[in-house]
Design a protein around this motif. Sequence first.
Motif, short mmCIF file in Angstrom:
data_model
loop_
_atom_site.label_atom_id
_atom_site.label_comp_id
_atom_site.label_asym_id
_atom_site.label_seq_id
_atom_site.Cartn_x
_atom_site.Cartn_y
_atom_site.Cartn_z
N UNK A 31 -12.17 -1.83 11.20
CA UNK A 31 -12.05 -2.88 10.18
C UNK A 31 -10.92 -2.62 9.19
N UNK A 32 -10.19 -1.53 9.39
CA UNK A 32 -9.14 -1.24 8.43
C UNK A 32 -7.88 -2.02 8.72
N UNK A 33 -7.33 -2.66 7.70
CA UNK A 33 -6.07 -3.38 7.92
C UNK A 33 -4.94 -2.40 8.19
N UNK A 34 -5.08 -1.18 7.73
CA UNK A 34 -3.99 -0.20 7.86
C UNK A 34 -4.08 0.62 9.15
N UNK A 35 -4.89 0.18 10.09
CA UNK A 35 -5.07 0.90 11.36
C UNK A 35 -5.69 2.28 11.13
N UNK A 36 -4.86 3.19 10.63
CA UNK A 36 -5.33 4.56 10.44
C UNK A 36 -4.91 5.02 9.05
N UNK A 37 -5.57 6.06 8.60
CA UNK A 37 -5.10 6.75 7.40
C UNK A 37 -5.50 8.20 7.51
N UNK B 158 0.83 -1.21 0.00
CA UNK B 158 0.00 0.00 0.00
C UNK B 158 0.86 1.25 0.00
N UNK B 159 0.26 2.35 -0.45
CA UNK B 159 1.02 3.60 -0.57
C UNK B 159 1.50 4.10 0.79
N UNK B 160 0.62 4.07 1.77
CA UNK B 160 1.01 4.54 3.10
C UNK B 160 1.98 3.58 3.76
N UNK B 161 1.70 2.30 3.57
CA UNK B 161 2.57 1.28 4.16
C UNK B 161 3.98 1.40 3.58
N UNK B 162 4.04 1.66 2.28
CA UNK B 162 5.34 1.83 1.62
C UNK B 162 6.12 2.98 2.26
N UNK B 163 5.43 4.09 2.49
CA UNK B 163 6.09 5.24 3.09
C UNK B 163 6.65 4.89 4.47
N UNK B 164 5.85 4.19 5.25
CA UNK B 164 6.28 3.80 6.60
C UNK B 164 7.51 2.89 6.54
N UNK B 165 7.44 1.92 5.65
CA UNK B 165 8.54 0.95 5.55
C UNK B 165 9.84 1.63 5.11
N UNK B 166 9.71 2.55 4.17
CA UNK B 166 10.91 3.23 3.68
C UNK B 166 11.54 4.06 4.80
N UNK B 167 10.71 4.77 5.54
CA UNK B 167 11.25 5.56 6.65
C UNK B 167 11.96 4.67 7.66
N UNK B 168 11.37 3.49 7.89
CA UNK B 168 11.99 2.56 8.84
C UNK B 168 13.32 2.04 8.32
N UNK B 169 13.33 1.60 7.07
CA UNK B 169 14.56 0.98 6.59
C UNK B 169 15.68 2.02 6.38
N UNK B 170 15.30 3.25 6.15
CA UNK B 170 16.33 4.30 6.03
C UNK B 170 16.71 4.86 7.40
N UNK B 171 15.95 4.48 8.41
CA UNK B 171 16.11 5.04 9.76
C UNK B 171 16.04 6.57 9.70
#
Lengths: 182, 672
Positions: B314-320, B142-155
Motif C-alpha cells: 500500500x505504500x506509494x513509495x514502493x519501498x523504504x 518526499x525525502x526519499x523521492x527527492x534523493x532519487x530525483x536528484x541522483x537522476x537529474x545529476x546523472x
Amino acid sequence: MAEKKKKTVKVIKIDADKCNGCRACEAVCSAFHATPKYSSTNPARSRIRVVCEPLKNIYLPVYAGEYTPAECSGRDKYVIDGKQYSECDFCRASCPSRDLFKEPDSGLPLKCDMCEDDPDLEEPLCVQVCLSDALVYEEREEEVEEQESPEELEIGLEELAKKYGKQKILDAVSRIYGNREN
Amino acid sequence: MRYAETGFSLEVDLTRGNIERVETDPEWTQLYLGGLGTNAKILWDRVPPEVDPLSPENLLVFGTGLLCGTPATGANRTIVSTFSPQTRLMAYSMMGGFWAPELKFAGYDRVIVRGRSPGLVYLWIHNDKVEIRDAGHLHGKGALETAERIREELKEPKAQVLAIGLAGENRVFYASIEHARSSASRGGIGAVMGSKGLKAIAVRGTKDINMARPAEFFQLCQQVLDYIPKRAQDPVKGVPPILAGIGSPQEMAIHDEKWHTTGFAWGHARRRRKDFWTPERAVEWKQTQDQAVERLISCYNCPMKCGGIVTHPELPTRKYMMKCYSKLTYVMAAMVDDLDFGFRIAGKAQEYGFDGYTTPQVMAFAIELYEAGILTDADMPGFPERNDERFFYLLDKIAHREGIGDVLAEGVYWAARKIGKGAEAYDHNTTKKHEQMPIKLGMLNPIFFLMYATGEKISITQIEGQIPQAPLPKDYREEFVKDWVHLPTGKEARFKKFILEWGDEDKRFPFWPPMDLVCELVDWMETMHYIDDCTGICAGLSSFPIKPPYHIHNLPLFLSHATGIDIDEETLWTISRRVRQLVRAVNVRRGLRRKDERPPQDHWKKRFPELEAQLLDQYYAFKGWNREGIPTRKSLENLKLDFVAEDLIRRGILTGGGGTPSEATATEAAHK
C-alpha cells in the motif's frame, strides 16, 4: 604445443542476496592498493564496486576486470526476480562509457589482482572484511590444457615468413649467423 | 598534509548565494577532534544566544566525525548541529548512512550553512565543484523521492543525498533530515533546514583520506572486525535479546518484541501492557515482519545489519528503509495492535520527514485531547473513528500545517500552551520542551534520573550504554565481569563490584549505589557517547551496547594512528569533557538552568525529591558545574575554555568569582 598443467584457480564467489550494501570491500580495497599500503582510503579507487539501489533492493558487488579501449554495443536489460539490471551493472570492464574502475585522477584503468602480496594473503581483503559472506574466496586445482603462448620473436618471424617465404628467412639467418661463433 | 581529516570546511551563505572553501585551524582537531566538538565550537563562536532558531542568522552545521572516511569500521556518522525551534537549545542529532564519508572524500570535514535562500534550493557538492541549484520542482516531494530525483537529474547514481520532506519545508518542530537508511531526527533540525530554503545536499567525492600511521591503524581495524563475530557468538546473558548483542537495537532482524511492547508505555506514554506479548501475537508479528523486511542493510563500512529494506503493497513509495524501533513507535502510540500498521505509516512519515519518536507521541496527545473534549470536531473536521486512520489523518494535517496540524506541528509542549483549556495538563512526557521516551516505571533509578535530567541530547538512548539496565542473574555476574575490558583505568574494581552486588538484598535502587558511584557511572556512559559523537563512530559499535568493539582503551590508539597526534586515555577523556562542557555552556548561554533538568514527573511512580536534589547537586559538582548547572570558571579554565568563562562572566551568567548570582532561587526550584 598443448600440454596438461596443474593450475590454482582463484575465484571469488559472489552471493548478491547476502550483500548488506556496506561497501567495506570498496574501502579496504582502496586502502590496500594505496602507496604506502593502507595510507589512504578512497572508494573511487577501489577495484570492486557495489551497485546499490536500495529502493529496488538491488545490491551487486562487481570486480574490475580487463580494460577495454572502446565501449561495446550491449545495452541489454536483464530482469531477475522482478528487478531490472542493465548489462553494464554486471560488466567488469574499465570502459570509456563510464567512470568505473579508473583512477579518479589519471583515468588509468584499475583491475582486481586478488590482493597480490608478498607473502600471499590468506584471502583477498574484500573477502576478509565481508562478514555477511556475500564474498567468499575459493581456490581450486584445475588441470588445464595450456597452450604455450607464442613469444614476440616467434610472432615476428612468422609474419616475416608470410611475407617473404620460409626459405628466404632460413637463408638470411644462415647467411648472417652461419659463419659466426655467437 | 592533514591526516584523517581534510582540513577544510565548506561555508555556504544561502542569502547571498556565496560558497567558500575555508581551511580550518589544526589546533581545533587537538582540542575538539571533530564532529560534535567542532560543531559546538562553531555554534559558540558564531551564533549569539539571542538568535532565533528559524532565522537566517542561525547556522546549520553538517559535521563529519574525525574518523569518518578512514577504514575504521562503522565510522560513518553525520553530526548535524544547530539550534532547535522546539527546545530553543542546541539541537544535536546524528545519522549513519553514507553521507559523511562521501563528504570527506569530496574534500570537506563539514558544511556550514547560514542565511536563507529566496527560493527552494539544493546544494550539489562534487569535489571542488559546488553549486546551489534550484529545487522548485522538488517542492513538497518526499525525502526519499527527492534523493532519487536528484541522483537522476545529476546523472550521478553514486551521489549521496540528504533531504527534508514536506514537514521540514513547513518547519514542523520535529521534522527530520533523511538520508538512505538513516535520519537525523531529534530537535527539529529538519525545520531549520526548511527555514533556510534548503531542500537537500547531494555530494559525490573521489579524493583520498590519509592515514598518519597506516599499518598500525589498519591492524586496529582488523582487531575490531575480528571481535565483532566473536561477540555475536557470545551474547550477554540475562538481558532481553534486544540488549544482548551489539549494533543499534536489531529491530529489523529480531522478532521478539516482548521487551518493548510490555516494558514501554502505550498511547501517549500512558500505560504498560504487561500481557501484550502472547505466543499467538509472536507468530502473527513474525509473519508481518518477514513479509515486510526484504533485506537487512548496513551503513557505510559496517557489518552490523541494523537497517532493513521494507516493502509494503500500500505504500506509494514502493519501498523504504527502516532501522531501530520506529516500527513500534507508531503502533504503540496509536494503540493499534497490528505491526503492519507500523510499517505502513512509518513509510509515509519518512517521506514527509518526521521524527519517529516525537511524532507518534504528538498524535497520541491530540487523540487524548479529542477524547477529553478539549479538541473537538470543529478543530478536527472529519476526524475518523479508528486510531490507525486518525494517525494518518493527523500525519497529513501536521505535515501540511493545516488546521489543527499547524498547532500540533510545534510539539506537545508548545501545542498544549496554544490550545489551552487545560491541555497543559496533558503535557506529561516532555523534558526541556521535548518529547521523551515513552517509558513509565515504578522505582526511581538514580542512574537514569541523572541521564534524563542532565543529558544535553535530551533523548535518553543517546547517552546510555556500557552497563546492563537491570541487575544480572546472580550466577552469571562473575562470568560477566571476567572479560570486561571496557572499564576506564582506575575504575575497574569499583565498576565490577557494582555489577557483582547489584540486585542483592539491600543493593537496590534508589538509595544504592552510593551517589559518587552513580556519578561516575553516568559520567562514563556519557563520556563514551561524546567521544563517538566527535569521531563519528556509530554508538551501536561503541557507546551504546554492552561490551562493544570500541572502548576507552583502543579509541585513543585509533585516533593517534589516524591523525598522528598522540592521544592517550587521559587526553581523550579530557577532550570529551571539554566538548561536554562546551555544549553545556552553549545551552547555559541560551538560558538552560537547573529548573529545566527534570525528567517527566510520572516517569517513575516512586519519586524521592530530596534524594533527587542531592543527586543533582553531587553530579553538578562532579561535572564542574555550580548548583545552577553552569560550568564554573575554574572547570572551564582547566579545559582551556577560558574564552567561555570570559563570555559567561561578561554576560553576568557567572560572577567574576565563578559563582552564580541567582543561586538561592535555583536551590528553591530544585526542591519544588
